[in-house]
Design a protein around this motif. Structure first.
Motif, PDB file in Angstrom:
ATOM      1  N   ASP A   1      29.771  90.869 -10.635  1.00 44.55           N
ATOM      2  CA  ASP A   1      31.063  90.173 -10.722  1.00 44.55           C
ATOM      3  C   ASP A   1      32.251  91.110 -10.520  1.00 44.55           C
ATOM      4  O   ASP A   1      33.375  90.645 -10.340  1.00 44.55           O
ATOM      5  N   LEU A   2      32.010  92.397 -10.619  1.00 43.08           N
ATOM      6  CA  LEU A   2      33.117  93.350 -10.431  1.00 43.08           C
ATOM      7  C   LEU A   2      33.258  93.694  -8.952  1.00 43.08           C
ATOM      8  O   LEU A   2      32.284  93.643  -8.200  1.00 43.08           O
ATOM      9  N   THR A   3      34.468  94.089  -8.568  1.00 39.84           N
ATOM     10  CA  THR A   3      34.679  94.481  -7.172  1.00 39.84           C
ATOM     11  C   THR A   3      33.994  95.829  -6.918  1.00 39.84           C
ATOM     12  O   THR A   3      33.617  96.537  -7.862  1.00 39.84           O
ATOM     13  N   VAL A   4      33.872  96.134  -5.645  1.00 39.19           N
ATOM     14  CA  VAL A   4      33.307  97.434  -5.250  1.00 39.19           C
ATOM     15  C   VAL A   4      34.101  98.558  -5.905  1.00 39.19           C
ATOM     16  O   VAL A   4      33.551  99.484  -6.499  1.00 39.19           O
ATOM     17  N   LYS A   5      35.428  98.438  -5.842  1.00 37.76           N
ATOM     18  CA  LYS A   5      36.294  99.478  -6.402  1.00 37.76           C
ATOM     19  C   LYS A   5      36.048  99.657  -7.909  1.00 37.76           C
ATOM     20  O   LYS A   5      35.891 100.781  -8.389  1.00 37.76           O
ATOM     21  N   ASP A   6      35.987  98.532  -8.650  1.00 41.90           N
ATOM     22  CA  ASP A   6      35.788  98.627 -10.101  1.00 41.90           C
ATOM     23  C   ASP A   6      34.410  99.180 -10.440  1.00 41.90           C
ATOM     24  O   ASP A   6      34.246  99.913 -11.422  1.00 41.90           O
ATOM     25  N   ASN A   7      33.399  98.809  -9.658  1.00 42.07           N
ATOM     26  CA  ASN A   7      32.061  99.359  -9.889  1.00 42.07           C
ATOM     27  C   ASN A   7      32.067 100.876  -9.719  1.00 42.07           C
ATOM     28  O   ASN A   7      31.481 101.597 -10.523  1.00 42.07           O
ATOM     29  N   VAL A   8      32.756 101.319  -8.680  1.00 40.88           N
ATOM     30  CA  VAL A   8      32.792 102.765  -8.415  1.00 40.88           C
ATOM     31  C   VAL A   8      33.580 103.477  -9.511  1.00 40.88           C
ATOM     32  O   VAL A   8      33.263 104.600  -9.910  1.00 40.88           O
ATOM     33  N   MET A   9      34.574 102.791 -10.035  1.00 39.91           N
ATOM     34  CA  MET A   9      35.447 103.394 -11.047  1.00 39.91           C
ATOM     35  C   MET A   9      34.805 103.459 -12.440  1.00 39.91           C
ATOM     36  O   MET A   9      35.287 104.184 -13.322  1.00 39.91           O
ATOM     37  N   LEU A  10      33.738 102.704 -12.648  1.00 41.97           N
ATOM     38  CA  LEU A  10      33.145 102.586 -13.995  1.00 41.97           C
ATOM     39  C   LEU A  10      32.975 103.910 -14.747  1.00 41.97           C
ATOM     40  O   LEU A  10      33.340 103.996 -15.919  1.00 41.97           O
ATOM     41  N   PRO A  11      32.425 104.955 -14.107  1.00 37.83           N
ATOM     42  CA  PRO A  11      32.209 106.187 -14.882  1.00 37.83           C
ATOM     43  C   PRO A  11      33.502 106.866 -15.326  1.00 37.83           C
ATOM     44  O   PRO A  11      33.481 107.708 -16.212  1.00 37.83           O
ATOM     45  N   LEU A  12      34.636 106.492 -14.711  1.00 39.68           N
ATOM     46  CA  LEU A  12      35.889 107.195 -14.999  1.00 39.68           C
ATOM     47  C   LEU A  12      36.689 106.575 -16.144  1.00 39.68           C
ATOM     48  O   LEU A  12      37.590 107.207 -16.686  1.00 39.68           O
ATOM     49  N   PHE A  13      36.385 105.324 -16.508  1.00 39.69           N
ATOM     50  CA  PHE A  13      37.176 104.654 -17.565  1.00 39.69           C
ATOM     51  C   PHE A  13      37.187 105.435 -18.882  1.00 39.69           C
ATOM     52  O   PHE A  13      38.237 105.565 -19.505  1.00 39.69           O
TER      53      PHE A  13
ATOM     54  N   MET B   1      44.849 108.291 -26.200  1.00 42.61           N
ATOM     55  CA  MET B   1      45.553 107.016 -26.040  1.00 42.61           C
ATOM     56  C   MET B   1      45.306 106.430 -24.641  1.00 42.61           C
ATOM     57  O   MET B   1      45.025 105.246 -24.496  1.00 42.61           O
ATOM     58  N   ARG B   2      45.423 107.332 -23.645  1.00 41.09           N
ATOM     59  CA  ARG B   2      45.248 106.898 -22.268  1.00 41.09           C
ATOM     60  C   ARG B   2      43.855 106.292 -22.069  1.00 41.09           C
ATOM     61  O   ARG B   2      43.683 105.274 -21.409  1.00 41.09           O
ATOM     62  N   ARG B   3      42.878 106.966 -22.691  1.00 38.99           N
ATOM     63  CA  ARG B   3      41.491 106.513 -22.576  1.00 38.99           C
ATOM     64  C   ARG B   3      41.347 105.094 -23.156  1.00 38.99           C
ATOM     65  O   ARG B   3      40.709 104.224 -22.569  1.00 38.99           O
ATOM     66  N   HIS B   4      41.980 104.870 -24.324  1.00 35.58           N
ATOM     67  CA  HIS B   4      41.891 103.551 -24.973  1.00 35.58           C
ATOM     68  C   HIS B   4      42.551 102.478 -24.108  1.00 35.58           C
ATOM     69  O   HIS B   4      42.045 101.363 -23.995  1.00 35.58           O
ATOM     70  N   LEU B   5      43.694 102.835 -23.507  1.00 39.63           N
ATOM     71  CA  LEU B   5      44.389 101.857 -22.660  1.00 39.63           C
ATOM     72  C   LEU B   5      43.555 101.504 -21.433  1.00 39.63           C
ATOM     73  O   LEU B   5      43.537 100.356 -20.991  1.00 39.63           O
ATOM     74  N   LYS B   6      42.840 102.521 -20.912  1.00 38.53           N
ATOM     75  CA  LYS B   6      42.002 102.244 -19.736  1.00 38.53           C
ATOM     76  C   LYS B   6      40.832 101.329 -20.105  1.00 38.53           C
ATOM     77  O   LYS B   6      40.450 100.451 -19.331  1.00 38.53           O
ATOM     78  N   ILE B   7      40.301 101.553 -21.307  1.00 35.34           N
ATOM     79  CA  ILE B   7      39.193 100.679 -21.740  1.00 35.34           C
ATOM     80  C   ILE B   7      39.729  99.262 -21.978  1.00 35.34           C
ATOM     81  O   ILE B   7      39.068  98.275 -21.639  1.00 35.34           O
ATOM     82  N   LEU B   8      40.950  99.155 -22.519  1.00 39.30           N
ATOM     83  CA  LEU B   8      41.576  97.841 -22.676  1.00 39.30           C
ATOM     84  C   LEU B   8      41.760  97.184 -21.304  1.00 39.30           C
ATOM     85  O   LEU B   8      41.490  95.990 -21.122  1.00 39.30           O
ATOM     86  N   ASP B   9      42.206  97.993 -20.342  1.00 37.54           N
ATOM     87  CA  ASP B   9      42.406  97.487 -18.985  1.00 37.54           C
ATOM     88  C   ASP B   9      41.089  96.956 -18.423  1.00 37.54           C
ATOM     89  O   ASP B   9      41.041  95.873 -17.816  1.00 37.54           O
ATOM     90  N   PHE B  10      40.026  97.704 -18.666  1.00 37.73           N
ATOM     91  CA  PHE B  10      38.721  97.262 -18.174  1.00 37.73           C
ATOM     92  C   PHE B  10      38.279  95.984 -18.904  1.00 37.73           C
ATOM     93  O   PHE B  10      37.673  95.088 -18.308  1.00 37.73           O
ATOM     94  N   ALA B  11      38.599  95.909 -20.208  1.00 36.99           N
ATOM     95  CA  ALA B  11      38.246  94.707 -20.978  1.00 36.99           C
ATOM     96  C   ALA B  11      38.919  93.470 -20.387  1.00 36.99           C
ATOM     97  O   ALA B  11      38.301  92.406 -20.260  1.00 36.99           O
ATOM     98  N   LEU B  12      40.193  93.622 -19.990  1.00 30.35           N
ATOM     99  CA  LEU B  12      40.913  92.495 -19.389  1.00 30.35           C
ATOM    100  C   LEU B  12      40.266  92.090 -18.066  1.00 30.35           C
ATOM    101  O   LEU B  12      40.052  90.908 -17.803  1.00 30.35           O
ATOM    102  N   ALA B  13      39.933  93.109 -17.256  1.00 30.55           N
ATOM    103  CA  ALA B  13      39.271  92.817 -15.969  1.00 30.55           C
ATOM    104  C   ALA B  13      37.921  92.163 -16.219  1.00 30.55           C
ATOM    105  O   ALA B  13      37.511  91.230 -15.516  1.00 30.55           O
ATOM    106  N   SER B  14      37.249  92.627 -17.241  1.00 32.65           N
ATOM    107  CA  SER B  14      35.922  92.101 -17.568  1.00 32.65           C
ATOM    108  C   SER B  14      36.006  90.625 -17.988  1.00 32.65           C
ATOM    109  O   SER B  14      35.187  89.799 -17.575  1.00 32.65           O
TER     110      SER B  14
END
Lengths: 235, 385
Positions: free
Chosen positions: A106-118, B1-14
């Protein structure tokens, strides 16, 4: 083929891995294996299904801890590190290409690639830059906004490789990477990995596919059977 | 903080990946919050209005009871009570009700005097002659009457009486102003058919609040047929009535609440194979257990906070803008006495916090807890497919 450097990147010392220890269904997957991985080499760990090659691969890649023995990544003993520290080493050192790719459809190619960086401390522009480079190097720019579940098998394969490369790993670990690919896609994958190796990346394969084992980029082979190394060859 | 915001960002996308499922949960969740919050807002608002009503009320009201009925009291009784120590004043009150058949409303009639302190004249003045009246904002709006106009009211002898409107007023409480018509005390007594020398009740002012109960006891001893009612007793009664009503309402809706809790628990505990697989992938590509749990926490916080905000806004619009049409018949049993009553907007921050705490925290916990088991799994299980 790139010549192996002097100091090993990974050292495995008398490692065992036992699943369901003490239970009736106890499995001894790895039995006292010692080996090293050198900088710049392409190592193939081959063996039939159930021989213990994937278990050995996950121990090398800090995905699981050995039941006994030592694993050193660089000069750090990783066998007894906390989960957070182990994850950090895994994220900084290794890139993984899985047999079943394991993209999130369900994730885009970009988001899949970005996963390890979050979970890193990288800024968003830095992340975007890394992802752009990885996607461009795999020539899938035009599919960056497409959902991973809706692109072709070859594009999915490239997305999985881009994800493995996005953290700029020292070592790429590929577990049965050609198991579900046709000849054309397998050749393409091996060409990409050969190019990576020429750029200095160490590559470890776990496979029993002759197309990989006999590929000219392979610098060393370890044959594993019943959890032990039964053969070591250098072409 | 930045790390937490990025995880929040991913949560929204998720969350955006499953819009139908997540909006369905938010809709049910927000509805539940809206129902509970509406009951509590309305109850609190009415109780607050009732409390406002008694701000200027006398410390003690004395009525006369005969055969368990409230009957007019002798004005002369007030002279005896006025002689008690601490009593600073006793005034007879003339009030009662009349029914307006045209608007099908019950109107309160009151003689000008004690209690007028809480009334703010919007226009004109209080009546000084028998043919004059001042009317509350609700009554004015209902009849379309204004200062200089006239109103007809049916007195105790069922005769229509014409009054000139000389003033309109409002007060902090709609309960007071909405149905009220004020006349001179003498005219009110006449209109309500009170016998000469009698009043509806007596308003007793006491200088020292600590003496109120003592004065009430003395009144009862001196006049055994009297019923002294302290202001705090009336307030307690209002409070109890609306606490009871809101309790009943919440009990009725508790079935819905329980159904929602089961739904939330089922959603949270029943991690699908797909969700477990995703957690495994995240672990395999470099997320640790804490990162995965933080992602799940953010997902829970986003869902529950969105639902909470939507639910609270819905409840506020329902109660304070629309006048709680879905709850009024059940919650405000005596509403028939009023032409129309709009609860005054007032929300206690403590109440908001309580609603938020009791909805967001359990939902987030129910979301994070079951993910724990999947998150602590070694990532090598993903590699094995």
């Amino acid at each position: 083929m790139t010549a192996a450097a002097e100091s090993p990147l990974v050292r495995v010392e008398d490692v065992t891995k036992i699943y369901h220890l003490g239970a009736p269904d106890e499995v001894r997957a790895v039995r006292g294996i010692s080996m090293t991985v050198s900088r710049g080499e392409v190592l193939v760990i081959e063996g039939p299904s159930g021989s213990g090659k994937t278990s050995l691969l996950t121990i090398i890649g800090c995905m699981s801890r050995p039941t006994s023995g030592q694993v050193l990544v660089g000069d750090r003993r990783v066998s007894r590190l906390s989960e957070t520290a182990l994850t950090s080493i895994r994220r900084e050192t290794f890139g993984f290409i899985f047999q079943h790719l394991h993209l999130i459809p369900d994730l885009t190619v970009k988001d899949n690639v970005m996963l390890p960086l979050f979970p890193t401390r990288m800024t968003v522009p830095e992340m975007e830059d890394r992802v752009d480079r990885a996607i461009r190097s795999m020539r899938i720019d035009h599919r960056r906004s497409a959902r991973a579940g809706r692109i072709s098998g070859g594009e999915q394969q490239r997305t999985a490789i881009a994800r493995a490369l996005v953290n700029e790993p020292t070592i790429v670990i590929a577990d049965e990477p050609t198991a579900h690919l046709d000849s054309e896609l397998s050749a393409e994958l091996l060409d990409i990995l050969a190019e990576l190796n020429r750029a200095g990346t160490t590559i470890i394969f776990a496979t029993h596919d002759p197309r990989v084992i006999e590929h000219p980029i392979v610098s060393r082979r370890l044959v594993v059977r019943d959890g032990i190394i039964v053969e070591k060859t250098s072409p | 903080m930045r790390r937490h915001l990025k995880i929040l960002d991913f949560a929204l996308a998720s969350l955006q990946r499953r819009p139908f499922k997540n909006w369905a949960i938010i809709a049910v969740y927000a509805f539940t919050v809206a129902v509970v919050a509406s009951v509590l807002f309305l109850t609190q608002s009415i109780r607050r209005e009732a409390a406002q009503l008694f701000v200027g009320a006398p410390e003690l009201t004395v009525q006369r009871m005969v055969g368990g009925r409230h009957v007019p009291i002798d004005i002369g009784v007030g002279e005896t009570i006025a002689a008690f120590p601490s009593v600073v004043g006793v005034e007879p009150r003339f009030w009662g009700y009349t029914y307006d058949a045209v608007t099908e409303s019950t109107i309160t009639i009151m003689g000008a005097g004690p209690g007028m302190a809480t009334i703010d004249l919007v226009e004109g003045r209080l009546p000084t002659r028998p043919t004059e009246s001042a009317i509350g904002a609700g009554v004015a709006a209902m009849w379309g009457a204004e200062v200089g106009g006239e109103v007809i009211l049916v007195d105790a002898a069922t005769t229509g009486v014409l009054y000139e409107v000389v003033g309109t007023f409002e007060s902090p409480s709609d309960i007071l102003t909405n149905d009220l018509v004020v006349m001179t005390a003498e005219e009110a007594a006449l209109f309500l058919g009170l016998p000469e020398g009698k009043a509806t009740d007596l308003a007793v002012r006491v200088a020292n609040d600590n003496e109120i109960d003592t004065i009430a006891a003395k009144v009862k001893r001196a006049f055994p047929d009297s019923r002294p009612i302290t202001r705090s007793e009336v307030l307690r009664t209002y409070d109890a009535v609306f606490h009871w009503r809101s309790g009943m309402m919440l009990a009725v809706f508790s079935g819905g609440l329980i159904a929602f809790v089961i739904l939330a628990w089922d959603k949270a505990t029943g991690l699908s194979a797909e969700e477990r697989r995703e957690i495994g992938i995240l672990k395999a590509v470099g997320w640790d257990t804490g990162d995965v749990l933080e992602l799940k926490m953010w997902e829970g916080v986003v869902i529950s906070s969105t639902s909470l905000i939507l639910g609270l806004i819905t409840a506020m619009v329902h109660v304070f803008v629309l006048g709680a049409p879905l709850l009024t018949p059940m919650l405000r049993g005596w509403s028939v006495l009023f032409p129309e009553l709009h609860p005054t907007p007032h929300v206690d921050p403590y109440l908001l916090f309580a609603i938020g705490f009791l909805t967001v925290v359990p939902y987030v916990a129910a979301t994070v807890a079951p993910s724990w088991k999947a998150a602590v799994t070694d990532p090598d299980e993903v590699v094995r497919g």
